[in-house]
Design a protein around this motif. Structure first.
Motif, PDB file in Angstrom:
ATOM      1  N   ASN A   1       0.871  -1.177   0.000  1.00  0.00           N
ATOM      2  CA  ASN A   1       0.000   0.000   0.000  1.00  0.00           C
ATOM      3  C   ASN A   1       0.904   1.221   0.000  1.00  0.00           C
ATOM      4  O   ASN A   1       1.934   1.249   0.658  1.00  0.00           O
ATOM      5  CB  ASN A   1      -0.921  -0.002   1.228  1.00  0.00           C
ATOM      6  CG  ASN A   1      -0.170   0.147   2.532  1.00  0.00           C
ATOM      7  OD1 ASN A   1       0.587  -0.729   2.910  1.00  0.00           O
ATOM      8  ND2 ASN A   1      -0.350   1.260   3.196  1.00  0.00           N
ATOM      9  N   GLY A   2       0.520   2.233  -0.751  1.00  0.00           N
ATOM     10  CA  GLY A   2       1.377   3.404  -0.891  1.00  0.00           C
ATOM     11  C   GLY A   2       1.014   4.096  -2.187  1.00  0.00           C
ATOM     12  O   GLY A   2       0.024   3.736  -2.841  1.00  0.00           O
TER      13      GLY A   2
ATOM     14  N   SER B   1      -3.404   9.060   3.349  1.00  0.00           N
ATOM     15  CA  SER B   1      -4.203   8.623   2.214  1.00  0.00           C
ATOM     16  C   SER B   1      -4.002   9.616   1.075  1.00  0.00           C
ATOM     17  O   SER B   1      -4.427  10.762   1.157  1.00  0.00           O
ATOM     18  CB  SER B   1      -5.660   8.565   2.667  1.00  0.00           C
ATOM     19  OG  SER B   1      -6.468   8.263   1.601  1.00  0.00           O
ATOM     20  N   LEU B   2      -3.309   9.182   0.027  1.00  0.00           N
ATOM     21  CA  LEU B   2      -2.971  10.091  -1.077  1.00  0.00           C
ATOM     22  C   LEU B   2      -3.662   9.608  -2.334  1.00  0.00           C
ATOM     23  O   LEU B   2      -3.099   8.866  -3.115  1.00  0.00           O
ATOM     24  CB  LEU B   2      -1.456  10.123  -1.289  1.00  0.00           C
ATOM     25  CG  LEU B   2      -0.616  10.448  -0.054  1.00  0.00           C
ATOM     26  CD1 LEU B   2       0.839  10.153  -0.305  1.00  0.00           C
ATOM     27  CD2 LEU B   2      -0.818  11.891   0.345  1.00  0.00           C
ATOM     28  N   LYS B   3      -4.891  10.034  -2.513  1.00  0.00           N
ATOM     29  CA  LYS B   3      -5.684   9.424  -3.581  1.00  0.00           C
ATOM     30  C   LYS B   3      -5.530  10.123  -4.932  1.00  0.00           C
ATOM     31  O   LYS B   3      -5.814   9.538  -5.951  1.00  0.00           O
ATOM     32  CB  LYS B   3      -7.160   9.396  -3.169  1.00  0.00           C
ATOM     33  CG  LYS B   3      -7.380   8.539  -1.912  1.00  0.00           C
ATOM     34  CD  LYS B   3      -8.298   7.358  -2.173  1.00  0.00           C
ATOM     35  CE  LYS B   3      -7.974   6.220  -1.243  1.00  0.00           C
ATOM     36  NZ  LYS B   3      -8.907   5.859  -0.262  1.00  0.00           N
ATOM     37  N   THR B   4      -5.109  11.387  -4.934  1.00  0.00           N
ATOM     38  CA  THR B   4      -5.014  12.072  -6.223  1.00  0.00           C
ATOM     39  C   THR B   4      -3.555  12.334  -6.583  1.00  0.00           C
ATOM     40  O   THR B   4      -2.690  12.384  -5.708  1.00  0.00           O
ATOM     41  CB  THR B   4      -5.727  13.438  -6.175  1.00  0.00           C
ATOM     42  OG1 THR B   4      -5.021  14.262  -5.243  1.00  0.00           O
ATOM     43  CG2 THR B   4      -7.172  13.294  -5.722  1.00  0.00           C
ATOM     44  N   ALA B   5      -3.320  12.503  -7.877  1.00  0.00           N
ATOM     45  CA  ALA B   5      -1.953  12.734  -8.351  1.00  0.00           C
ATOM     46  C   ALA B   5      -1.376  13.998  -7.721  1.00  0.00           C
ATOM     47  O   ALA B   5      -0.192  14.043  -7.376  1.00  0.00           O
ATOM     48  CB  ALA B   5      -1.944  12.858  -9.869  1.00  0.00           C
ATOM     49  N   ASP B   6      -2.207  15.020  -7.549  1.00  0.00           N
ATOM     50  CA  ASP B   6      -1.710  16.268  -6.960  1.00  0.00           C
ATOM     51  C   ASP B   6      -1.269  16.058  -5.518  1.00  0.00           C
ATOM     52  O   ASP B   6      -0.216  16.545  -5.104  1.00  0.00           O
ATOM     53  CB  ASP B   6      -2.798  17.347  -7.014  1.00  0.00           C
ATOM     54  CG  ASP B   6      -3.005  17.856  -8.432  1.00  0.00           C
ATOM     55  OD1 ASP B   6      -2.097  17.633  -9.262  1.00  0.00           O
ATOM     56  OD2 ASP B   6      -4.060  18.443  -8.707  1.00  0.00           O
ATOM     57  N   ALA B   7      -2.088  15.304  -4.759  1.00  0.00           N
ATOM     58  CA  ALA B   7      -1.744  15.049  -3.360  1.00  0.00           C
ATOM     59  C   ALA B   7      -0.460  14.233  -3.283  1.00  0.00           C
ATOM     60  O   ALA B   7       0.426  14.504  -2.465  1.00  0.00           O
ATOM     61  CB  ALA B   7      -2.885  14.311  -2.666  1.00  0.00           C
TER      62      ALA B   7
END
Lengths: 420, 287
Positions: A139-140, A400-406
């Protein structure tokens, strides 16, 4: 008659010219540059339309029926995973083949998530098979991308009865894949503090001790932006799972304060450094420390700090373009049979998602003799493999880094710390 | 017909090599340059926008690593010259019948992988390891002395890894020196030193030049040594490019840094060739 003498030229004129003239005059050079410029124009024309985005619509649970409709068992399976994730004699795989007739091509080809992702992403984006039907991904950021970009097959849980029955409930609702839509765990572990008691003479209980100037030049931190960021946040009392950019900025500032004390930002090779005294105290992974102590007789200590440690999971998942997804799904469920899971745990030494293995390993230990018995007993009593409830309560999930920007913002915040 | 064929022959001969260079060098370089001027992200794709700010941003953030890489590469190259010249000289002039054995010994380390060799240095140089352990026990060094994770370790690793690429071209140049020329210099009343400085050294410079090319370029862009032997303050530009390309997957930044590195190395080499006198050096090398 004309007495014209027409002697054969002594040399081929081309050769003669070659020998007597300069190889390239200015005009030739210009012409060569012209060709280059033409190629360049072709390249730019290619560029003009840009590079297509990687994103495709991710599958949802509703797509399960659609994805699996018409998929059949093919009798073969290509399995990509990490080193030391299977007993060396491959016994569980042989037993699987014997029972199901499915042959398994088992390859330990994954060294780290970013490079594995880099290898498979172009094929997945082009909707082509990657040559593997089952793979193990931590996960990552990379797993988030695989999910976000719609590269993974939605799992058909009606074919995973052993998982439903035997998996520890904590693995059924992890934030990176709630409800196991795309992944089920292979094994998991946690990140805490490892230290060498030969040099560190006090008990280590807190992350804050990694900021203690008395260990200057002997402190190791992990280079991985997620792991490093987690510790920066945990020491400030921030829960990484729910953190946002302002938390990251504060954590990065805290980590920069520590930097002059840090000897190295480590990747995979820190256990040796700890054992030989290059590092005294370092962020570490539970299973690594157990394996180092078990195989080299070192006495490294590992703690989940008071402020908390982080838990990670290596997950089995099926690429959407897999040629043999049904066979892959069968193997995933097979690993959740307690006897199989116990066999894997005895070799892998990380935290197993199947609690029922404990009784089986206890029985194996009772039946075993000599060194083997000692190893199995150590495994059973080790909080590194079967964490205590107190330890478990202190473990936190990754941001939790769900978007490319985040993802980019997070990496831009923490990666430069290790590369100053 | 014959003359057409004759005119086409040289082009036909250059075709395989030319195509190879075009496909595997020119086109990738253009794609690299093109990516370095794009904006966007992995999810939504990249568009070509003449984003020159990629260069300014990348350089304002990473100029220290840039300068450090050229510095490490430069020092390692100088050390290589200092170490290689005597070795090459000795093999060429005193090696006798065992020349090829000595050359083989120089090349022997290549039978082990580059990364493994670098990792063995990590073991050897460790704080209480084979080298430092005894020295510390005898009280010759303070207990907290260390070599790993310092610039000394990184430059040392670079020097070690690229040394054969300096020895070989210098050896080839020295090997070609006609003993008759040296003899003639003695006949003309040169001392041994004068003969070396006025005859042998100038004749061997093309080898040094080739060696510098083969050392400085890869050593400055190396990332393995800094990764394995270096610490937080020894990061080189190669490590940054690797992180940006593989971990962050920010292709514009990674390619802008690569393009700048290529340009810096080219300029350095041209300046160096100019200082040495390109014509003479290249001509001598081509002989």
């Amino acid at each position: 008659m004309d007495q014209r003498i027409d002697p054969a030229p002594p040399l081929d004129p081309a050769l003669l010219r070659g020998l007597t003239q300069r190889r390239y005059d200015r005009r030739d050079l210009m012409r060569m540059f012209g060709v280059g410029a033409g190629l360049g124009a072709a390249g730019l024309a290619l560029a003009a339309c840009g590079v297509k985005g990687a994103k495709q619509a991710p599958a949802t649970q509703d797509d399960v029926a659609k994805y699996w409709a018409g998929k059949k068992q093919n009798g073969h399976l290509d399995f990509a995973t990490w080193a030391l994730y299977m007993p060396t004699d491959h016994a569980p795989l042989t037993a699987f083949t014997k029972e199901t007739g499915i042959t398994v091509n088992y390859q330990e080809v994954i060294q780290d998530d970013p490079s594995w992702y880099g290898k498979i992403q172009p094929q997945l984006a082009a909707n082509k098979p990657i040559g593997y039907d089952l793979m193990v991904v931590t996960n990552g950021v990379e797993l988030s991308k695989l999910i976000e970009f719609g590269y993974l097959a939605p799992l058909d849980h009606s074919k995973l009865p052993n998982f439903a029955q035997n998996a520890d409930p904590i693995y059924k609702n992890e934030p990176f894949d709630k409800g196991n839509v795309y992944t089920i765990p292979y094994t998991s572990g946690y990140t805490g503090i490892a230290y060498n008691p030969t040099y560190v003479k006090e008990p280590i209980t807190k992350i804050a001790q990694l900021w203690d100037p008395k260990y200057a030049g002997k402190i190791g931190m992990m280079k991985d932006p997620q792991e490093l960021g987690n510790f920066g946040m945990l020491v400030l009392g921030i829960n990484p799972e729910t953190s946002t950019q302002p938390d990251w900025t504060r954590a990065a500032a805290k980590l920069r304060e520590q930097k002059p004390l840090v000897r190295a930002y480590v990747q995979q090779d820190y256990t040796k450094s700890l054992a030989n005294g290059d590092l005294w105290i370092c962020m570490g992974w539970s299973g690594d420390i157990f394996q180092e102590n078990a195989s080299n007789g070192s006495t490294l200590q590992f703690v989940v700090p008071e402020e908390g440690g982080s838990i990670w999971t290596d997950n089995m998942t099926i690429p959407k373009t897999a040629a043999n997804p049904v066979d892959a799904l069968m193997m995933m469920d097979y690993f959740y049979r307690p006897p199989v899971a116990a066999e894997l745990t005895e070799f892998i030494n990380y935290v197993t998602p199947v609690p029922a293995t404990k009784d089986i390993i206890a029985k194996d230990a009772a039946a075993a003799t000599g060194d083997n018995k000692k190893t199995l007993e150590a495994l059973l009593s080790s909080p590194l493999v079967y964490p205590t409830d107190a330890d478990l309560s202190k473990l936190r999930h990754y941001a939790s880094l769900k978007t490319a920007d985040a993802q980019k913002a997070y990496q831009d915040t923490f990666l430069p710390i290790s590369t100053g | 017909m014959g003359s057409l064929r004759a005119r086409l022959t040289p082009y036909a001969l250059v075709l395989p090599g030319g195509l190879w260079l075009a496909i595997f060098f020119v086109v990738p370089t253009l794609i690299l340059l093109q990516f370095s001027l794009m904006t966007g992200n992995e999810a939504d794709g990249y568009t070509f926008t003449f984003a020159w700010q990629n260069y300014t941003q990348a350089l304002t953030t990473y100029w220290p690593q840039f300068v450090r890489s050229l510095e490490y590469g430069g020092i390692a190259t100088l050390l290589c010259i200092a170490l290689s010249y005597p070795i090459a000289y000795w093999i060429a002039f005193k090696g006798g019948t065992r020349k090829s054995t000595y050359l083989f010994l120089i090349l022997l380390p290549f039978f082990v992988s580059f990364v493994l060799r670098t990792i063995s240095w990590q073991f050897f140089l460790s704080d209480n390891g084979m080298l430092l352990g005894p020295l510390k026990d005898w009280g010759l060094l303070p207990a907290d002395f260390h070599i790993l994770q310092t610039s000394v370790a990184v430059v040392g690793g670079l020097t070690y890894n690229y040394l054969p690429f300096m020895v070989l071209p210098i050896y080839v140049a020295l090997e070609r020196v006609d003993p008759g020329v040296v003899e003639a210099s003695y006949d003309l009343y040169c001392s041994r030193t004068q003969s070396f400085l006025k005859v042998v050294l100038p004749l061997s410079l093309p080898g040094v030049f080739a060696g510098v090319l083969m050392n400085f370029v890869p050593a400055s862009s190396d990332y393995v040594n800094a990764e394995v032997l270096g610490g937080p303050d020894n990061t080189m530009i190669g490590n940054i490019i690797q992180d940006q390309a593989l971990t962050v997957r920010d292709y514009p930044t990674a390619t802008a840094l690569s393009a700048t590195l290529m340009l810096a190395l080219l300029l350095g080499i041209f300046a160096y060739a100019r200082a040495l006198g390109t014509e003479t050096v290249l001509e001598a090398a081509a002989r």
